[in-house]
Design an enzyme around this catalytic site. Sequence first.
Site, PDB file in Angstrom:
ATOM      1  N   GLN A  36       0.828  -1.208   0.000  1.00  0.00           N
ATOM      2  CA  GLN A  36       0.000   0.000   0.000  1.00  0.00           C
ATOM      3  C   GLN A  36       0.865   1.263   0.000  1.00  0.00           C
ATOM      4  O   GLN A  36       2.065   1.214   0.218  1.00  0.00           O
ATOM      5  CB  GLN A  36      -0.912  -0.003   1.239  1.00  0.00           C
ATOM      6  N   ASP A  91       0.875  -0.181  13.829  1.00  0.00           N
ATOM      7  CA  ASP A  91       1.432   0.980  14.549  1.00  0.00           C
ATOM      8  C   ASP A  91       1.791   0.656  15.990  1.00  0.00           C
ATOM      9  O   ASP A  91       2.522   1.401  16.630  1.00  0.00           O
ATOM     10  CB  ASP A  91       0.432   2.150  14.496  1.00  0.00           C
ATOM     11  N   GLU A 111       0.944  -8.862  11.362  1.00  0.00           N
ATOM     12  CA  GLU A 111       0.767  -7.679  10.513  1.00  0.00           C
ATOM     13  C   GLU A 111       1.331  -8.021   9.136  1.00  0.00           C
ATOM     14  O   GLU A 111       2.447  -8.541   9.034  1.00  0.00           O
ATOM     15  CB  GLU A 111       1.502  -6.490  11.164  1.00  0.00           C
ATOM     16  N   GLY A 143      -2.791 -12.411   8.039  1.00  0.00           N
ATOM     17  CA  GLY A 143      -3.605 -12.824   9.180  1.00  0.00           C
ATOM     18  C   GLY A 143      -4.592 -13.931   8.854  1.00  0.00           C
ATOM     19  O   GLY A 143      -4.864 -14.802   9.683  1.00  0.00           O
ATOM     20  N   ASP A 160      -7.461  -5.290  14.188  1.00  0.00           N
ATOM     21  CA  ASP A 160      -7.232  -3.845  14.022  1.00  0.00           C
ATOM     22  C   ASP A 160      -6.786  -3.621  12.587  1.00  0.00           C
ATOM     23  O   ASP A 160      -5.619  -3.382  12.307  1.00  0.00           O
ATOM     24  CB  ASP A 160      -6.151  -3.386  15.014  1.00  0.00           C
ATOM     25  N   ASP A 163     -10.224  -0.787   6.394  1.00  0.00           N
ATOM     26  CA  ASP A 163     -11.678  -0.857   6.250  1.00  0.00           C
ATOM     27  C   ASP A 163     -12.201  -2.178   5.669  1.00  0.00           C
ATOM     28  O   ASP A 163     -11.471  -2.874   4.969  1.00  0.00           O
ATOM     29  CB  ASP A 163     -12.150   0.288   5.342  1.00  0.00           C
TER      30      ASP A 163
HETATM   31  N1  AG3 Z   1      -7.268   0.891  12.136  1.00  0.00           N
HETATM   32  C1  AG3 Z   1      -7.964   1.375  10.992  1.00  0.00           C
HETATM   33  C2  AG3 Z   1      -9.294   1.961  11.222  1.00  0.00           C
HETATM   34  C3  AG3 Z   1      -9.925   2.237   9.907  1.00  0.00           C
HETATM   35  C4  AG3 Z   1      -9.734   3.620   9.430  1.00  0.00           C
HETATM   36  N2  AG3 Z   1     -10.480   3.807   8.245  1.00  0.00           N
HETATM   37  C5  AG3 Z   1     -10.539   4.931   7.537  1.00  0.00           C
HETATM   38  N3  AG3 Z   1      -9.945   5.991   7.937  1.00  0.00           N
HETATM   39  N4  AG3 Z   1     -11.240   4.963   6.449  1.00  0.00           N
HETATM   40  C6  AG3 Z   1      -6.442   1.867  12.651  1.00  0.00           C
HETATM   41  C7  AG3 Z   1      -5.148   1.435  13.048  1.00  0.00           C
HETATM   42  C8  AG3 Z   1      -4.896   1.961  14.399  1.00  0.00           C
HETATM   43  N5  AG3 Z   1      -4.148   1.051  15.152  1.00  0.00           N
END
Ligand code: AG3
Length: 281
Positions: A36, A91, A111, A143, A160, A163
């Site tokens: 990405q 993160d 991850e 995963g 986590d 989307d």
């Molecule tokens: N996890 C992603 C949440 C989704 C965010 N989506 C968006 N902005 N369209 C966040 C990682 C934090 N540890």
Amino acid sequence: MGYSERERAFIEWYPRGYGVGFKVKERLFETQTKYQRLELYETEGFGKMLVLDGTIQLVEIGEESYHEVLVHPVMLAHPNPKRVLIIGGGDGGTLREVLRHESVEKATMVEIDEMVVEVSRIYLGIDRGAFDDPRAELIIGDGVEYLKETEERFDVIIVDSTDPVGPAKLLFSEEFYRSAYEKLNEKGLYITQAGSVYLFTNELIDAYKAMKKVFDRVYYFSFPVIGYASPWSFLVGVKGDVDFRKVDVSRAPGELYYYDPERHETLFQMPRYVRKLLEGQ
Ligand code: AG3
């Protein structure tokens, strides 16, 4: 889409022309990883901001809200969580909150994108040393594959991810929920972020329906997250006789910023029309 030099602002565009944006002080880093596009900004008022494929993953100031709520409610609803699996969460914020629980013997994080971990450790530091904790195990990998193949069993599984559209879509499939259920110990809990309540309502309903087919009970809630098109939704699935509406307040880690274990019942918010849709009425 994205950064505008003229405005010195970054805007994430959601469906139907809804935008979430921040004024930018400085562009810190930008790279195309194997998976990405990764961007890092210094915002005017919310610290650093991590963006993946144009979607805002977190802003530093207030990031605790999302990470606390993703982690502590399920950890406190489980009687004694020792083994925890995190999928995504590059993160390190989720891992950090998991390791605040003394009962945890091992927290495995899977991850897919090593660059997210590297860049976060160097530039963000919100893991606050969590990756160096001897109880933490970091696996760089897929995963979905990991969960299908692992011989390990978990008390809590936390997803986590990005989307429920695009690359992470598989993490919201019935098949994936089945492998998660299989790898949970009795009284295990599974939690996933499930997207914007207003803008990804269909994805939320689909994920809820799929989870209902697999887990013994499924719960939903939502709350505002700075940086996302809020309210943002979360789904919890349990294996066996667990009541996610009850938490053991005595095990709550001290100094929480957003999540209020003594007011756990205030978590269960959902706009009425979405609740009706979820409940199929
Ligand atoms: N996890 C992603 C949440 C989704 C965010 N989506 C968006 N902005 N369209 C966040 C990682 C934090 N540890």
